[in-house]
Scaffold this motif. Structure first.
Motif, PDB file in Angstrom:
ATOM      1  N   GLU A 110     101.828  63.779  29.543  1.00 57.60           N
ATOM      2  CA  GLU A 110     100.294  63.768  29.758  1.00 57.60           C
ATOM      3  C   GLU A 110      99.605  63.900  28.128  1.00 57.60           C
ATOM      4  OE1 GLU A 110     100.071  65.469  34.338  1.00 57.60           O
ATOM      5  OE2 GLU A 110     100.322  66.987  32.363  1.00 57.60           O
ATOM      6  N   ALA A 111     100.397  64.472  27.346  1.00 59.10           N
ATOM      7  CA  ALA A 111      99.663  64.793  26.030  1.00 59.10           C
ATOM      8  C   ALA A 111      99.836  63.242  25.318  1.00 59.10           C
ATOM      9  CB  ALA A 111     100.695  65.546  24.911  1.00 59.10           C
ATOM     10  N   LEU A 112     100.830  62.679  25.726  1.00 51.62           N
ATOM     11  CA  LEU A 112     100.874  61.196  25.296  1.00 51.62           C
ATOM     12  C   LEU A 112      99.842  59.936  25.788  1.00 51.62           C
ATOM     13  CD1 LEU A 112     104.587  60.899  24.727  1.00 51.62           C
ATOM     14  CD2 LEU A 112     103.008  61.130  22.794  1.00 51.62           C
ATOM     15  N   GLY A 113      99.122  60.682  26.747  1.00 53.58           N
ATOM     16  CA  GLY A 113      98.241  59.736  27.442  1.00 53.58           C
ATOM     17  C   GLY A 113      98.785  59.144  28.854  1.00 53.58           C
ATOM     18  N   ALA A 114      99.795  59.649  29.370  1.00 53.89           N
ATOM     19  CA  ALA A 114     100.374  59.298  30.743  1.00 53.89           C
ATOM     20  C   ALA A 114      99.747  59.763  31.883  1.00 53.89           C
ATOM     21  CB  ALA A 114     101.830  59.516  30.841  1.00 53.89           C
ATOM     22  N   HIS A 115      99.665  58.955  33.140  1.00 55.23           N
ATOM     23  CA  HIS A 115      99.389  59.596  34.304  1.00 55.23           C
ATOM     24  C   HIS A 115     100.713  60.093  34.947  1.00 55.23           C
ATOM     25  CE1 HIS A 115      97.392  60.291  38.052  1.00 55.23           C
ATOM     26  NE2 HIS A 115      98.743  59.660  38.863  1.00 55.23           N
ATOM     27  N   VAL A 116     100.795  61.346  35.096  1.00 59.40           N
ATOM     28  CA  VAL A 116     102.161  61.708  35.837  1.00 59.40           C
ATOM     29  C   VAL A 116     102.043  62.304  37.125  1.00 59.40           C
ATOM     30  CG1 VAL A 116     103.924  63.244  35.418  1.00 59.40           C
ATOM     31  CG2 VAL A 116     102.825  62.327  33.338  1.00 59.40           C
ATOM     32  N   GLU A 117     102.817  61.876  38.225  1.00 59.97           N
ATOM     33  CA  GLU A 117     102.957  62.405  39.359  1.00 59.97           C
ATOM     34  C   GLU A 117     104.205  63.187  39.333  1.00 59.97           C
ATOM     35  OE1 GLU A 117     100.890  61.910  42.296  1.00 59.97           O
ATOM     36  OE2 GLU A 117      99.456  60.980  41.007  1.00 59.97           O
ATOM     37  N   ARG A 118     104.399  64.119  40.238  1.00 61.46           N
ATOM     38  CA  ARG A 118     105.264  65.142  40.215  1.00 61.46           C
ATOM     39  C   ARG A 118     106.142  65.243  41.441  1.00 61.46           C
ATOM     40  NH1 ARG A 118     102.118  66.588  36.280  1.00 61.46           N
ATOM     41  NH2 ARG A 118     102.441  67.934  34.662  1.00 61.46           N
ATOM     42  N   GLY A 119     107.298  65.541  41.599  1.00 60.16           N
ATOM     43  CA  GLY A 119     107.783  66.075  42.603  1.00 60.16           C
ATOM     44  C   GLY A 119     107.653  67.632  42.890  1.00 60.16           C
ATOM     45  N   ARG A 120     108.192  68.362  43.774  1.00 58.35           N
ATOM     46  CA  ARG A 120     108.420  69.619  43.846  1.00 58.35           C
ATOM     47  C   ARG A 120     109.596  70.264  43.465  1.00 58.35           C
ATOM     48  NH1 ARG A 120     105.688  71.206  49.092  1.00 58.35           N
ATOM     49  NH2 ARG A 120     103.784  70.439  47.891  1.00 58.35           N
ATOM     50  N   PHE A 121     109.555  71.166  42.474  1.00 64.94           N
ATOM     51  CA  PHE A 121     110.565  71.752  41.886  1.00 64.94           C
ATOM     52  C   PHE A 121     111.537  72.306  43.023  1.00 64.94           C
ATOM     53  CE2 PHE A 121     113.667  74.373  39.763  1.00 64.94           C
ATOM     54  CZ  PHE A 121     114.107  73.538  38.626  1.00 64.94           C
ATOM     55  N   GLY A 122     112.838  72.214  43.241  1.00 63.56           N
ATOM     56  CA  GLY A 122     113.723  73.092  44.042  1.00 63.56           C
ATOM     57  C   GLY A 122     113.369  72.799  45.685  1.00 63.56           C
ATOM     58  N   ALA A 123     112.597  71.817  45.757  1.00 67.53           N
ATOM     59  CA  ALA A 123     112.375  71.536  47.242  1.00 67.53           C
ATOM     60  C   ALA A 123     113.114  70.212  47.727  1.00 67.53           C
ATOM     61  CB  ALA A 123     110.855  70.903  47.496  1.00 67.53           C
ATOM     62  N   ASP A 124     113.329  70.210  48.994  1.00 65.28           N
ATOM     63  CA  ASP A 124     114.265  69.100  49.560  1.00 65.28           C
ATOM     64  C   ASP A 124     113.038  68.046  49.809  1.00 65.28           C
ATOM     65  OD1 ASP A 124     116.185  67.320  50.915  1.00 65.28           O
ATOM     66  OD2 ASP A 124     115.555  68.378  52.905  1.00 65.28           O
ATOM     67  N   MET A 125     113.435  66.884  48.720  1.00 61.57           N
ATOM     68  CA  MET A 125     112.570  65.861  48.569  1.00 61.57           C
ATOM     69  C   MET A 125     113.118  64.680  49.224  1.00 61.57           C
ATOM     70  SD  MET A 125     111.167  66.671  44.735  1.00 61.57           S
ATOM     71  CE  MET A 125     112.530  67.431  43.842  1.00 61.57           C
ATOM     72  N   GLN A 126     112.342  63.655  49.698  1.00 63.74           N
ATOM     73  CA  GLN A 126     112.721  62.389  50.022  1.00 63.74           C
ATOM     74  C   GLN A 126     111.888  61.463  49.067  1.00 63.74           C
ATOM     75  OE1 GLN A 126     111.586  64.695  52.698  1.00 63.74           O
ATOM     76  NE2 GLN A 126     113.765  65.145  52.462  1.00 63.74           N
ATOM     77  N   VAL A 127     112.730  60.721  48.238  1.00 62.01           N
ATOM     78  CA  VAL A 127     112.256  59.907  47.028  1.00 62.01           C
ATOM     79  C   VAL A 127     112.453  58.714  47.594  1.00 62.01           C
ATOM     80  CG1 VAL A 127     112.283  59.355  44.844  1.00 62.01           C
ATOM     81  CG2 VAL A 127     112.911  61.688  45.506  1.00 62.01           C
ATOM     82  N   ALA A 128     111.477  57.628  47.727  1.00 63.75           N
ATOM     83  CA  ALA A 128     111.314  56.235  47.942  1.00 63.75           C
ATOM     84  C   ALA A 128     110.771  55.565  46.879  1.00 63.75           C
ATOM     85  CB  ALA A 128     110.377  56.027  49.159  1.00 63.75           C
ATOM     86  N   SER A 129     111.613  54.454  46.400  1.00 61.66           N
ATOM     87  CA  SER A 129     110.985  53.609  45.435  1.00 61.66           C
ATOM     88  C   SER A 129     111.395  52.162  45.745  1.00 61.66           C
ATOM     89  CB  SER A 129     111.728  53.847  44.111  1.00 61.66           C
ATOM     90  OG  SER A 129     113.149  53.813  43.998  1.00 61.66           O
ATOM     91  N   VAL A 130     110.676  51.279  44.908  1.00 59.70           N
ATOM     92  CA  VAL A 130     110.900  49.710  45.104  1.00 59.70           C
ATOM     93  C   VAL A 130     111.095  49.385  43.631  1.00 59.70           C
ATOM     94  CG1 VAL A 130     109.846  47.426  45.581  1.00 59.70           C
ATOM     95  CG2 VAL A 130     109.453  49.395  47.153  1.00 59.70           C
TER      96      VAL A 130
END
Length: 145
Positions: A110-130
């Motif tokens: 973010e300090a470099l200018g990026a828009h950052v989305e985050r997962g949730r640390f320690g959670a059971d996450m379902q990640v989808a990507s193309v």
């Protein structure tokens, strides 16, 4: 720190059926693991390196086009499969050490200018990507090769 950086057309992460982070345009999915010896300086160096990597279409970087990032903590990047069939996670830093460093990686982006989305640390996450390309790069601050 170890990361897997994937060029994506889109990506999202859900926790308990709720989307907590999403890229609906081309960008980078960053899976990030933290080891025992990692520091805030490692997070800063990694953020600079990833933000400037020329891996998008036309040999452009995320910084060139303002591509968004989705950062997901993933301690399993430190799995040891040397013995037996059950991976060992002993090389991964514990949550109280790794969570602040994953967040530091996000803050550095973010300090470099990026828009950052985050997962949730320690959670059971379902990640989808193309995946796009596909282009996937593994990086480790303890071994920059």
């Amino acid at each position: 720190m170890r990361v897997v950086v994937t060029r994506v057309r889109s990506a999202s992460v859900r926790v308990d059926g709720v989307t907590v982070g999403e890229l609906d345009s081309p960008g980078l999915l960053v899976l990030a693991g933290v080891g025992h010896d990692d520091t805030a300086e490692d997070a800063a160096a990694l953020a600079r390196k990833i933000w400037g990597l020329r891996i998008l279409d036309g040999e452009l970087s995320a910084s060139d086009v303002g591509a968004p990032l989705l950062v997901i903590s993933q301690f399993t990047l430190y799995a040891s499969t040397r013995k037996g069939r059950r991976p060992s996670w002993s090389r991964a830093a514990p949550g109280p050490v790794s969570e602040p460093l994953v967040e530091e990686l996000c803050r550095q982006f973010e300090a470099l200018g990026a828009h950052v989305e985050r997962g949730r640390f320690g959670a059971d996450m379902q990640v989808a990507s193309v995946n796009d390309g596909p282009v996937t790069i593994v990086m480790d601050t303890q071994n920059w090769d």
